[in-house]
Design an enzyme around this catalytic site. Sequence first.
Site, PDB file in Angstrom:
ATOM      1  N   CYS A  70     -67.131  35.336 114.007  1.00  0.00           N
ATOM      2  CA  CYS A  70     -66.420  35.225 115.288  1.00  0.00           C
ATOM      3  C   CYS A  70     -65.666  33.900 115.382  1.00  0.00           C
ATOM      4  O   CYS A  70     -66.265  32.849 115.620  1.00  0.00           O
ATOM      5  CB  CYS A  70     -67.413  35.357 116.446  1.00  0.00           C
ATOM      6  SG  CYS A  70     -66.620  35.171 118.063  1.00  0.00           S
ATOM      7  N   CYS A  90     -65.741  32.175 118.816  1.00  0.00           N
ATOM      8  CA  CYS A  90     -67.014  31.508 119.115  1.00  0.00           C
ATOM      9  C   CYS A  90     -67.141  30.214 118.319  1.00  0.00           C
ATOM     10  O   CYS A  90     -67.576  29.198 118.854  1.00  0.00           O
ATOM     11  CB  CYS A  90     -68.216  32.391 118.742  1.00  0.00           C
ATOM     12  SG  CYS A  90     -68.031  34.132 119.051  1.00  0.00           S
ATOM     13  N   ASP A  91     -66.805  30.246 117.060  1.00  0.00           N
ATOM     14  CA  ASP A  91     -67.172  29.142 116.163  1.00  0.00           C
ATOM     15  C   ASP A  91     -65.994  28.340 115.625  1.00  0.00           C
ATOM     16  O   ASP A  91     -66.199  27.305 114.994  1.00  0.00           O
ATOM     17  CB  ASP A  91     -67.968  29.708 114.963  1.00  0.00           C
ATOM     18  CG  ASP A  91     -69.255  30.379 115.421  1.00  0.00           C
ATOM     19  OD1 ASP A  91     -69.811  29.938 116.441  1.00  0.00           O
ATOM     20  OD2 ASP A  91     -69.701  31.343 114.774  1.00  0.00           O
TER      21      ASP A  91
END
Length: 316
Positions: free
Chosen positions: A138, A141-142
């Site tokens: 992701c 997200c990261d």
Amino acid sequence: MQEEIENIETLIIGSGPAGYTAAIYAARADMKPVVIQGLQPGGQLTTTTDVDNFPGYKDGVMGPEMMEDLKAQAERFGTDTRWGMVTKVDLSNRPFKVEIDNTKNVIAQTIIIATGATAKWLGINDEKRLNGYGVSACATCDGFFYKGKDVVVVGGGDTAAEEATYLAKLCTKVTMLVRKDYLRASKAMQHRVMATKNLTVLFNHETKSINGEPGPIGVESVTAINNITNKEIIIPASGFFVAIGHKPNTDLFKDQLEMDENGYLKVIPGTASTEVEGVYAAGDVADHVYRQAVTSAGTGCMAALDAERFLSSQAT
Ligand code: NDP
């Protein structure tokens, strides 16, 4: 004597941000929610480390901790959280018949489906070995953790194209590994990929290994192989993003609920209602586009409100 079958007013299947947000709203509306947590209690966020983009956590939060917070918040209002898996549902008549752990049968007046989606992985050992240490599924997200660094993205569809162009804004260099000699992504996304200067697409390339060590070192490079010439190259990179698609967890509802061609549940636009009255869907199970904790929480809220209105309409 026949065993009495438990009658559940609001059954929530799944315990990610969508499931627990639905539970918070349902519990506060006195809808007596029961959450069946599923195979991965807490959902996909329990496999991530830092979550910096969920509103309200000004210093960020660890994924598992955030899910514990959501669970505790839902339980504060009386949510009954249970271990277990829903193994069968019959949505042909209401109340709905539901089987849990292949053994226990319950009936549910309303069901909120929040079973999520599972990221597809390549299936190589290094992915597991370095997951959370540079390997991710992701970018939203990261990606932030790779600001100013080099990363590799695997996949040639819209997800990969979107993740690669997103990462290109943060990272110094992005390399996309595409196993065919073309991108499957939409034309618009292909143009965006090709127009991004710090993004290189290596067609006909597959991942041979992800090199590095779990812990502070993390991912250091990726060995890719040209599937036509067999020539190997080593790409220096701190991050390795797998973007080869997600599988919505909808097998239970096959032939019972309408799904799109990729198996995502269809809801009536602007609502969380499926076409079966009393059955609602929230989170990634019905959303292949946004797939964020906060959007899941939002649709979890919608599902509980829709279910509440439905239950009220039945009571009058
Ligand atoms: P897709 O199935 O469309 O694409 C998957 C990609 O990963 C393909 O390039 C595929 O290669 C590749 N792949 C699959 N398995 C492997 C493997 N083992 N090794 C290397 N490469 C692999 O998935 P997406 O998640 O990209 O998209 C799913 C759906 O969601 C699509 O309909 C897409 O259009 C949609 N979507 C829409 C978005 C939007 O509208 N904003 C954003 C993201 C997705 P190959 O081509 O060789 O099979």
